[in-house]
Design a protein around this motif. Structure first.
Motif, mmCIF file in Angstrom:
data_model
loop_
_atom_site.group_PDB
_atom_site.id
_atom_site.type_symbol
_atom_site.label_atom_id
_atom_site.label_comp_id
_atom_site.label_asym_id
_atom_site.label_seq_id
_atom_site.Cartn_x
_atom_site.Cartn_y
_atom_site.Cartn_z
ATOM 1 N N TYR A 45 0.821 -1.212 0.000
ATOM 2 C CA TYR A 45 0.000 0.000 0.000
ATOM 3 C C TYR A 45 0.859 1.268 0.000
ATOM 4 C CZ TYR A 45 -4.173 -2.790 0.654
ATOM 5 O OH TYR A 45 -5.206 -3.672 0.464
ATOM 6 N N ASN A 46 1.977 1.197 -0.701
ATOM 7 C CA ASN A 46 2.881 2.343 -0.793
ATOM 8 C C ASN A 46 2.173 3.591 -1.306
ATOM 9 O OD1 ASN A 46 5.397 3.853 -1.134
ATOM 10 N ND2 ASN A 46 5.152 3.426 -3.308
ATOM 11 N N THR A 47 1.438 3.451 -2.393
ATOM 12 C CA THR A 47 0.752 4.604 -2.984
ATOM 13 C C THR A 47 -0.241 5.215 -2.015
ATOM 14 O OG1 THR A 47 0.922 3.543 -5.137
ATOM 15 C CG2 THR A 47 -0.612 5.390 -4.952
ATOM 16 N N GLU A 48 -1.044 4.348 -1.410
ATOM 17 C CA GLU A 48 -2.085 4.826 -0.495
ATOM 18 C C GLU A 48 -1.489 5.501 0.737
ATOM 19 O OE1 GLU A 48 -3.765 1.782 -3.146
ATOM 20 O OE2 GLU A 48 -1.925 1.949 -1.973
ATOM 21 N N ILE A 49 -0.397 4.949 1.252
ATOM 22 C CA ILE A 49 0.255 5.526 2.436
ATOM 23 C C ILE A 49 0.815 6.910 2.111
ATOM 24 C CG2 ILE A 49 2.210 5.278 4.025
ATOM 25 C CD1 ILE A 49 1.765 2.221 3.828
ATOM 26 N N ARG A 50 1.461 7.024 0.964
ATOM 27 C CA ARG A 50 2.019 8.310 0.559
ATOM 28 C C ARG A 50 0.915 9.342 0.319
ATOM 29 N NH1 ARG A 50 7.325 8.410 -1.530
ATOM 30 N NH2 ARG A 50 8.405 6.427 -1.376
ATOM 31 N N THR A 51 -0.178 8.890 -0.255
ATOM 32 C CA THR A 51 -1.301 9.797 -0.512
ATOM 33 C C THR A 51 -1.880 10.325 0.797
ATOM 34 O OG1 THR A 51 -1.858 8.612 -2.546
ATOM 35 C CG2 THR A 51 -3.575 9.983 -1.589
ATOM 36 N N LEU A 52 -1.992 9.450 1.788
ATOM 37 C CA LEU A 52 -2.508 9.872 3.094
ATOM 38 C C LEU A 52 -1.594 10.891 3.752
ATOM 39 C CD1 LEU A 52 -3.778 6.477 4.593
ATOM 40 C CD2 LEU A 52 -5.182 8.439 3.935
ATOM 41 N N ALA A 53 -0.302 10.785 3.466
ATOM 42 C CA ALA A 53 0.662 11.713 4.069
ATOM 43 C C ALA A 53 0.623 13.091 3.418
ATOM 44 C CB ALA A 53 2.074 11.133 3.971
ATOM 45 N N GLN A 54 0.153 13.162 2.166
ATOM 46 C CA GLN A 54 0.079 14.439 1.436
ATOM 47 C C GLN A 54 -1.286 14.576 0.750
ATOM 48 O OE1 GLN A 54 3.705 13.564 -0.971
ATOM 49 N NE2 GLN A 54 4.431 15.546 -0.243
ATOM 50 N N ALA A 190 -3.763 26.407 -8.015
ATOM 51 C CA ALA A 190 -2.489 25.703 -8.163
ATOM 52 C C ALA A 190 -2.064 25.158 -6.804
ATOM 53 C CB ALA A 190 -1.434 26.655 -8.726
ATOM 54 N N ILE A 191 -2.018 23.849 -6.672
ATOM 55 C CA ILE A 191 -1.681 23.232 -5.385
ATOM 56 C C ILE A 191 -0.180 23.017 -5.260
ATOM 57 C CG2 ILE A 191 -2.077 21.223 -3.902
ATOM 58 C CD1 ILE A 191 -4.800 20.906 -5.368
ATOM 59 N N GLY A 192 0.463 22.510 -6.290
ATOM 60 C CA GLY A 192 1.914 22.354 -6.257
ATOM 61 C C GLY A 192 2.377 20.967 -6.641
ATOM 62 N N ASP A 193 3.695 20.813 -6.624
ATOM 63 C CA ASP A 193 4.352 19.549 -6.973
ATOM 64 C C ASP A 193 4.657 18.797 -5.677
ATOM 65 O OD1 ASP A 193 5.951 17.494 -7.794
ATOM 66 O OD2 ASP A 193 7.322 18.711 -8.972
ATOM 67 N N PRO A 194 4.086 17.600 -5.473
ATOM 68 C CA PRO A 194 4.322 16.863 -4.223
ATOM 69 C C PRO A 194 5.782 16.503 -4.003
ATOM 70 C CG PRO A 194 3.186 15.487 -5.834
ATOM 71 C CD PRO A 194 3.174 16.879 -6.370
ATOM 72 N N SER A 195 6.567 16.440 -5.075
ATOM 73 C CA SER A 195 7.981 16.084 -4.918
ATOM 74 C C SER A 195 8.783 17.198 -4.252
ATOM 75 C CB SER A 195 8.599 15.745 -6.269
ATOM 76 O OG SER A 195 8.656 16.886 -7.093
ATOM 77 N N ASP A 196 8.214 18.401 -4.201
ATOM 78 C CA ASP A 196 8.905 19.527 -3.561
ATOM 79 C C ASP A 196 8.790 19.480 -2.035
ATOM 80 O OD1 ASP A 196 9.669 20.516 -5.999
ATOM 81 O OD2 ASP A 196 7.961 21.881 -6.191
ATOM 82 N N GLU A 197 7.895 18.650 -1.536
ATOM 83 C CA GLU A 197 7.675 18.565 -0.090
ATOM 84 C C GLU A 197 8.167 17.218 0.437
ATOM 85 O OE1 GLU A 197 3.890 18.197 2.945
ATOM 86 O OE2 GLU A 197 3.683 19.504 1.191
ATOM 87 N N LYS A 198 9.137 17.263 1.324
ATOM 88 C CA LYS A 198 9.680 16.040 1.903
ATOM 89 C C LYS A 198 8.887 15.681 3.163
ATOM 90 C CE LYS A 198 12.697 16.506 -1.272
ATOM 91 N NZ LYS A 198 12.475 15.767 -2.533
ATOM 92 N N THR A 199 8.510 14.417 3.285
ATOM 93 C CA THR A 199 7.755 13.980 4.456
ATOM 94 C C THR A 199 8.449 12.792 5.115
ATOM 95 O OG1 THR A 199 6.391 12.395 3.227
ATOM 96 C CG2 THR A 199 5.607 14.676 3.325
ATOM 97 N N LYS A 200 8.183 12.615 6.405
ATOM 98 C CA LYS A 200 8.713 11.466 7.142
ATOM 99 C C LYS A 200 8.167 10.162 6.565
ATOM 100 C CE LYS A 200 11.161 13.590 10.333
ATOM 101 N NZ LYS A 200 12.628 13.377 10.460
ATOM 102 N N THR A 201 6.915 10.221 6.090
ATOM 103 C CA THR A 201 6.295 9.031 5.514
ATOM 104 C C THR A 201 7.036 8.585 4.265
ATOM 105 O OG1 THR A 201 4.134 9.730 6.333
ATOM 106 C CG2 THR A 201 4.153 8.068 4.603
ATOM 107 N N ALA A 202 7.356 9.555 3.393
ATOM 108 C CA ALA A 202 8.084 9.235 2.167
ATOM 109 C C ALA A 202 9.458 8.657 2.497
ATOM 110 C CB ALA A 202 8.233 10.481 1.300
ATOM 111 N N GLU A 203 10.100 9.250 3.511
ATOM 112 C CA GLU A 203 11.414 8.769 3.938
ATOM 113 C C GLU A 203 11.321 7.334 4.457
ATOM 114 O OE1 GLU A 203 14.639 10.070 7.293
ATOM 115 O OE2 GLU A 203 13.504 11.676 6.330
ATOM 116 N N PHE A 204 10.261 7.059 5.232
ATOM 117 C CA PHE A 204 10.058 5.716 5.780
ATOM 118 C C PHE A 204 9.819 4.702 4.659
ATOM 119 C CE2 PHE A 204 6.924 2.483 7.137
ATOM 120 C CZ PHE A 204 7.684 1.827 8.090
ATOM 121 N N MET A 205 8.993 5.066 3.685
ATOM 122 C CA MET A 205 8.693 4.147 2.590
ATOM 123 C C MET A 205 9.929 3.905 1.720
ATOM 124 S SD MET A 205 5.718 3.234 3.286
ATOM 125 C CE MET A 205 5.512 2.135 1.886
ATOM 126 N N GLN A 206 10.779 4.909 1.606
ATOM 127 C CA GLN A 206 12.031 4.722 0.876
ATOM 128 C C GLN A 206 12.924 3.712 1.594
ATOM 129 O OE1 GLN A 206 13.531 8.736 0.589
ATOM 130 N NE2 GLN A 206 11.753 9.402 -0.576
#
Length: 470
Positions: A45-54, A190-206
């Motif tokens: 559920y990588n996609t879903e987890i990342r989506t919930l974080a952003q 205009a909401i933005g590019d999600p790659s510009d925002e670093k999250t702990k969730t993204a770091e954990f999934m990496q």
């Protein structure tokens, strides 16, 4: 009367041999399999987890009528710092629209130096950071349909490379991978590019991906073995463990198969009222049986990213192998026909109508714009729904008339090509959308428990042997 006895003896010998393979293969690979399966369970559920974080980048409140996509693009264009190369229009009412764009070379260079994350891909048309070197290696043999349809969805696993890959180019090929700029389709905000925002969730999934794929050896700078890259070493270890696990799944099924038909009932249920040793034994055997098909699919596809010989062997079996040394066929690029009457290219709305006429089903549509006046529109469309397949359909359209110059319909391909193009989807579980993901999640949990219950069965048997000797 002696013949049946002889047959029984031979079967018992074969069964014992397979049991030994099952046991020692499991003991040797147990710890690695435990780590790989545990991280795999989370990563389903990588996609879903990342989506919930952003959530702001992917979900909006469905309020009123959506703006015309051409008007939407014109409204958000000043906010995008880069070249707009396409647009992704989701079918869901509460999803953001994504404008595909490529950043300027200077900015990309800076990001590559400073960003050491590891992007990801699955049906995650929304995650994204930079395109990973590892992902490119993993996908060399795969060029699956779902990749282009999901555009920039795989951007978080592995060290990013300076050269971004992706969506499709104007003639249906793959050009530089585009970033995705989220836009509210109702207000044009205009909401933005999600790659510009670093999250702990993204770091954990990496980290989960690095652990699953390379046991985090990719984060060790000094080579552990001279001449072997740590990333490659980690891949070999996990690949070998996966092959042993595959052997365990196959031998386990033979061992499980009861000698007598009346014993089937006992093999299909867990006796919760029995002592803990019996419950542990039933958990290993019964749960392993119920999940064996999915465990087989996960295990048989896993080594594709570890061993070139394994990947090439399967491709040769399917008849889809292409030698890297073979000369590449030079295809004449597909082109649109310049209208003599000065007709303007199709608008985005007209393009969507043309796509839906050729592919009349509900789905997410990605449109990659032509590079010049002779270029073509490159389209990807993916079905939506609980049982929606991950593989999408692709079209190459004349930018002036909307006529299909080339069609790539997944269902119309021969079985061997469909199987070859679905390796990643078969491994990560999104082959049939949320339905197959749920099955894979449950099966991964079971797979995580098998090394534990298996070792406990072995230890209990070891304790019995000294007593029997006495």
């Amino acid at each position: 009367m002696s013949k049946p006895k002889q047959q029984k003896t031979n079967w018992m010998k074969v069964r014992k041999f397979l049991n030994d393979i099952h046991l020692w293969g499991g003991l040797i690979s147990g710890i690695v399999v435990l780590i790989v399966c545990l991280t795999g369970t989370i990563y389903v559920y990588n996609t879903e987890i990342r989506t919930l974080a952003q959530p702001k980048y992917f979900k909006v409140k469905a309020d009123g009528e959506k703006l015309n996509p051409d008007e939407l693009l014109a409204k958000v264009k000043p906010e995008i710092k880069g070249k707009i190369v396409g647009i992704k229009i989701p079918f869901a009412d509460n999803a953001t629209t994504s404008v595909l764009f490529t950043k300027k070379e200077k900015e990309e260079g800076k990001e590559s130096k400073g960003n050491k994350g590891e992007p990801s891909k699955e049906k995650e048309g929304n995650n994204a950071t930079a395109s990973p070197k590892a992902e490119k290696e993993a996908n060399k043999s795969e060029k699956s349909n779902e990749e282009v349809a999901k555009g920039n969805e795989v951007k978080s696993e592995g060290k990013p490379s300076k050269e971004k890959k992706a969506p499709a180019g104007p003639a249906g090929g793959r050009g530089p991978r585009a970033n995705q700029f989220a836009v509210n389709p109702y207000t044009g905000e205009a909401i933005g590019d999600p790659s510009d925002e670093k999250t702990k969730t993204a770091e954990f999934m990496q980290k989960m991906f690095g652990l699953h794929r390379w046991l985090l050896l990719n984060e060790i700078e000094e080579p552990i073995i001279d001449g072997v890259e740590n990333r490659k070493l980690g891949s070999w270890i996990t690949g070998t463990a996966t092959l042993l696990f595959l052997l365990g799944v196959i031998t386990g099924m033979v061992i499980w198969f009861p000698n007598k038909i009346r014993s089937w009932k006992n093999g299909l249920k867990i006796r919760w009222t029995a002592n803990w040793k019996r419950v542990n034994h039933d958990l290993h055997n019964t749960l392993g049986f119920y999940s064996c098909i999915i465990l087989f699919l996960m295990a048989v596809t896993g080594p594709f990213w570890s061993f070139d010989w394994y990947r090439a062997g399967w491709q040769k079996t399917w008849g889809t192998y292409k030698s890297p040394d073979a000369p590449k066929e030079e295809k004449k690029p597909l082109q649109s026909v310049l209208p003599l009457d000065g007709k303007q290219p199709l608008s985005i709305e007209e393009t969507i109508l043309a796509v839906n006429k050729i592919l009349p089903y509900d789905g997410d549509i990605s449109i990659n714009f032509p590079k010049d006046s002779l270029g073509t529109l490159s389209i990807s469309k993916n079905r939506v729904g609980f049982f929606a397949p991950s593989a999408g359909d692709k079209l190459t359209l004349d930018q002036y008339t909307g006529e299909a110059i080339e069609k790539d319909i997944f269902r119309e391909k021969p079985f061997n090509e469909r199987a070859s193009a679905s390796i990643k989807a078969l491994h990560i579980g999104d082959i049939y959308g949320p339905f197959s993901k749920l099955l894979y999640f449950i099966s991964c949990l079971i797979a995580t428990s098998l090394p534990v219950t298996g070792v406990m069965i072995w230890l209990n048997k070891m304790k019995k042997k000294p007593k029997a000797a006495k």
